[in-house]
Design an enzyme around this catalytic site. Structure first.
Site, PDB file in Angstrom:
ATOM      1  N   ARG A 108     -53.345  -3.545  24.390  1.00 29.64           N
ATOM      2  CA  ARG A 108     -52.649  -3.895  23.152  1.00 29.64           C
ATOM      3  C   ARG A 108     -53.628  -3.691  22.010  1.00 29.64           C
ATOM      4  NH1 ARG A 108     -49.110  -9.003  21.098  1.00 29.64           N
ATOM      5  NH2 ARG A 108     -47.610  -7.838  22.332  1.00 29.64           N
ATOM      6  N   HIS A 135     -43.826  -0.345  20.986  1.00 26.85           N
ATOM      7  CA  HIS A 135     -43.927  -1.543  21.848  1.00 26.85           C
ATOM      8  C   HIS A 135     -42.946  -1.346  23.022  1.00 26.85           C
ATOM      9  CE1 HIS A 135     -44.864  -5.422  23.171  1.00 26.85           C
ATOM     10  NE2 HIS A 135     -44.287  -6.169  22.266  1.00 26.85           N
ATOM     11  N   GLN A 138     -41.546  -4.120  25.514  1.00 24.65           N
ATOM     12  CA  GLN A 138     -40.585  -5.044  24.890  1.00 24.65           C
ATOM     13  C   GLN A 138     -39.155  -4.503  25.007  1.00 24.65           C
ATOM     14  OE1 GLN A 138     -41.140  -8.180  23.112  1.00 24.65           O
ATOM     15  NE2 GLN A 138     -38.928  -8.217  23.333  1.00 24.65           N
ATOM     16  N   ASP A 231     -37.247  -8.576  13.393  1.00 24.21           N
ATOM     17  CA  ASP A 231     -38.660  -8.778  13.733  1.00 24.21           C
ATOM     18  C   ASP A 231     -39.363  -9.273  12.462  1.00 24.21           C
ATOM     19  OD1 ASP A 231     -41.179  -8.666  14.941  1.00 24.21           O
ATOM     20  OD2 ASP A 231     -41.365  -6.489  14.778  1.00 24.21           O
ATOM     21  N   CYS A 272     -37.995 -10.046  19.159  1.00 25.88           N
ATOM     22  CA  CYS A 272     -39.066  -9.913  20.156  1.00 25.88           C
ATOM     23  C   CYS A 272     -39.941 -11.165  20.211  1.00 25.88           C
ATOM     24  CB  CYS A 272     -39.906  -8.680  19.868  1.00 25.88           C
ATOM     25  SG  CYS A 272     -40.540  -8.620  18.177  1.00 25.88           S
ATOM     26  N   ARG A 317     -39.528 -10.376  29.650  1.00 27.50           N
ATOM     27  CA  ARG A 317     -40.791  -9.643  29.537  1.00 27.50           C
ATOM     28  C   ARG A 317     -41.506  -9.654  30.892  1.00 27.50           C
ATOM     29  NH1 ARG A 317     -43.355  -9.024  24.951  1.00 27.50           N
ATOM     30  NH2 ARG A 317     -44.177  -7.217  26.064  1.00 27.50           N
TER      31      ARG A 317
HETATM   32  N1  NVA Z   1     -43.942  -5.956  14.830  1.00 29.37           N
HETATM   33  C1  NVA Z   1     -44.601  -7.072  15.440  1.00 29.37           C
HETATM   34  C2  NVA Z   1     -44.190  -7.193  16.873  1.00 29.37           C
HETATM   35  C3  NVA Z   1     -44.807  -8.367  17.593  1.00 29.37           C
HETATM   36  C4  NVA Z   1     -44.359  -8.470  19.026  1.00 29.37           C
HETATM   37  C5  NVA Z   1     -46.118  -6.896  15.326  1.00 29.37           C
HETATM   38  O1  NVA Z   1     -46.600  -5.807  15.610  1.00 29.37           O
HETATM   39  O2  NVA Z   1     -46.792  -7.845  14.943  1.00 29.37           O
HETATM   40  N1   CP Z   2     -43.016 -10.015  21.822  1.00 28.04           N
HETATM   41  C1   CP Z   2     -44.346 -10.002  22.048  1.00 28.04           C
HETATM   42  O1   CP Z   2     -44.950  -8.965  22.271  1.00 28.04           O
HETATM   43  O2   CP Z   2     -44.924 -11.219  22.006  1.00 28.04           O
HETATM   44  P1   CP Z   2     -46.506 -11.515  22.061  1.00 28.04           P
HETATM   45  O3   CP Z   2     -47.086 -11.004  20.777  1.00 28.04           O
HETATM   46  O4   CP Z   2     -46.581 -13.003  22.197  1.00 28.04           O
HETATM   47  O5   CP Z   2     -47.084 -10.783  23.238  1.00 28.04           O
END
Ligand code: NVA
Ligand code: CP
Length: 331
Positions: A108, A135, A138, A231, A272, A317
C-alpha cells in the site's frame, strides 16, 4: 481454456478478464461460507507474506493478516517507518530482497509504478493494497457485497459521488466496465478521471455491455440507481491545504436523503471507509472548527440507514483478499 491465476500479481483490475474477476468473487463466496460453517481448508501452510505499508490502514491490513492466518500462512508487517524501503533502499533492490524471503508481497503506497516495479523485480505475486491511482482489492469486496444483495452485477447502475478521479472512482469505473455495469461518475468536471482511462474503460464497455457516464448533477445522476457510492473528499497522501477547495467543489455532491430519494427504493449505500459522517474523529473535528461542517461526503442519517451496507462491505474485504491470496499462492 482452464482458468489459472497461480503466480499472478493483483495490481489493477485492467489486468484481469471479466471471467477471472468472476472467479475471484465466486472463490471469495466459497471461502466466506467455509469460514462461517467451520470447514475452511488451509491452502497456504508454510507460506510467508510481507505487508508493506507506506500509508495507514485498518481494513486492508487486517484482511491480509486474518486472511493469511486463516489459511495457515505467516505475515510480516512493515509500516510507514521502520524499514529501509524507499528511503535507504530502492524499490528494485527491496523487491529483489523480499522476493527471496517471501512467497508474496502486499503493497500500500503512493505510486502505481512502485507496485508494478515490485512485481517486476521480486518475481513473486504482488498485491496492490491501494495506490494513488487504484484500489483493486476494495472493488472485489464491493462487488461481492452487491452480488449478495442483488444476485448479479450485470446491468447494475452504480453512481460514484465525489472525487471521481481518486483511486476509488478510477477503480470502480474499471470494475463496472469489466463486469457489464452502468457507471456514473458524479462530481465537478475538474475531478473526473483521466481522459485516457475513461477511453480505455469505454472500449472495454463496448464488449461487456457496460456504460460509462459522468454528471455534474448528483440528484439527476442518482435517478433509478441501484448503488450510490462515495468516498472521502481528500485522500491519503494529499496536502492538507487541498481541503478548502475540495469542500467547495464537493459540498453539492454530499450523499444525503434528498439525493437518495431519486434512487431505487432498495438501493444500496456503499463506502470503502473510513467515512466522515459525524464528528467522532479528530479530522472531522478539525474540519468542523475551520469550515463549520458536521458531516462531509455522507450524512449520518444515510450512513446509518437500512440501505447502508458499509459494514458488510468492510467484512467482505477479508473474504475477497483471502480469495486473491488463495488463487495466486494457495496449494
Ligand atoms: N480514496 C481514499 C480511499 C481509502 C480507502 C484514500 O486513498 O485515502
Ligand atoms: N477501505 C480501506 O482500504 O480501508 P483501510 O484504509 O482501513 O485499509
Amino acid at each position: 481454456m482452464a482458468l489459472n491465476l497461480k503466480g499472478k500479481s493483483f495490481l489493477k483490475l485492467l489486468d484481469f478478464t471479466p471471467r477471472e474477476i468472476k472467479y475471484l468473487l465466486d472463490l471469495a463466496r466459497d471461502l466466506k461460507r467455509a469460514k462461517y460453517v467451520g470447514n475452511e481448508i488451509k491452502t497456504m501452510e508454510g507460506k510467508n507474506i510481507v505487508l508493506l505499508f507506506q500509508k495507514d490502514s485498518t481494513r486492508t491490513r487486517c484482511a491480509f493478516e486474518v486472511g493469511a492466518m486463516d489459511q495457515g500462512a505467516h505475515v510480516t508487517y512493515l509500516g510507514p517507518s521502520g524499514s529501509q524501503f524507499g528511503k535507504k533502499e530502492s524499490v528494485e533492490d527491496s523487491a529483489k530482497v523480499l522476493g527471496r524471503m517471501y512467497d508474496a508481497i502486499e503493497f500500500r503506497g503512493y505510486l502505481q509504478s512502485d507496485v508494478e516495479s515490485l512485481a517486476k523485480y521480486s518475481k513473486v505475486p504482488v498485491y496492490n493494497g491501494l495506490t494513488n491511482e487504484f484500489h483493486p482489492t476494495q472493488i472485489l469486496a464491493d462487488f461481492l457485497t452487491i452480488i449478495e444483495y442483488k444476485d448479479t452485477l450485470k446491468n447494475i447502475k452504480l453512481v460514484f459521488a465525489g472525487d471521481v478521479k481518486n483511486n476509488m472512482g478510477n477503480s470502480l469505473m474499471v470494475g463496472c466496465a469489466k463486469m457489464g455495469m452502468h457507471f456514473v461518475g458524479a462530481g465537478p468536471k475538474e475531478l473526473w478521471p483521466d481522459e485516457k482511462l475513461i477511453n480505455e474503460c469505454k472500449t472495454i464497455a463496448k464488449e461487456t455491455g457496460a456504460t460509462i457516464n459522468f454528471s455534474d448533477d448528483l440528484k439527476k445522476a442518482c435517478k433509478d440507481a441501484d448503488v450510490v457510492y462515495t468516498d472521502v473528499w481528500v485522500s491519503m497522501g494529499e496536502e492538507k491545504s487541498v481541503w478548502k477547495s475540495r469542500i467547495q467543489q464537493l459540498k453539492p455532491f454530499q450523499v444525503n436523503k434528498v439525493v437518495l430519494n431519486e434512487a431505487k427504493s432498495d438501493m444500496l449505500f456503499m463506502h470503502c471507509l473510513p467515512a466522515f459522517h459525524d464528528l467522532n474523529t479528530d479530522v472531522a473535528k478539525d474540519i468542523q472548527k475551520e469550515f463549520n461542517l458536521k458531516e462531509m461526503e455522507v450524512t449520518d442519517e444515510v450512513f446509518r440507514s437500512k440501505n447502508s451496507v458499509v459494514f458488510e462491505e468492510a467484512e467482505n474485504r477479508l473474504h475477497t483478499i483471502k480469495a486473491v491470496m488463495v488463487a495466486t499462492i494457495g496449494k
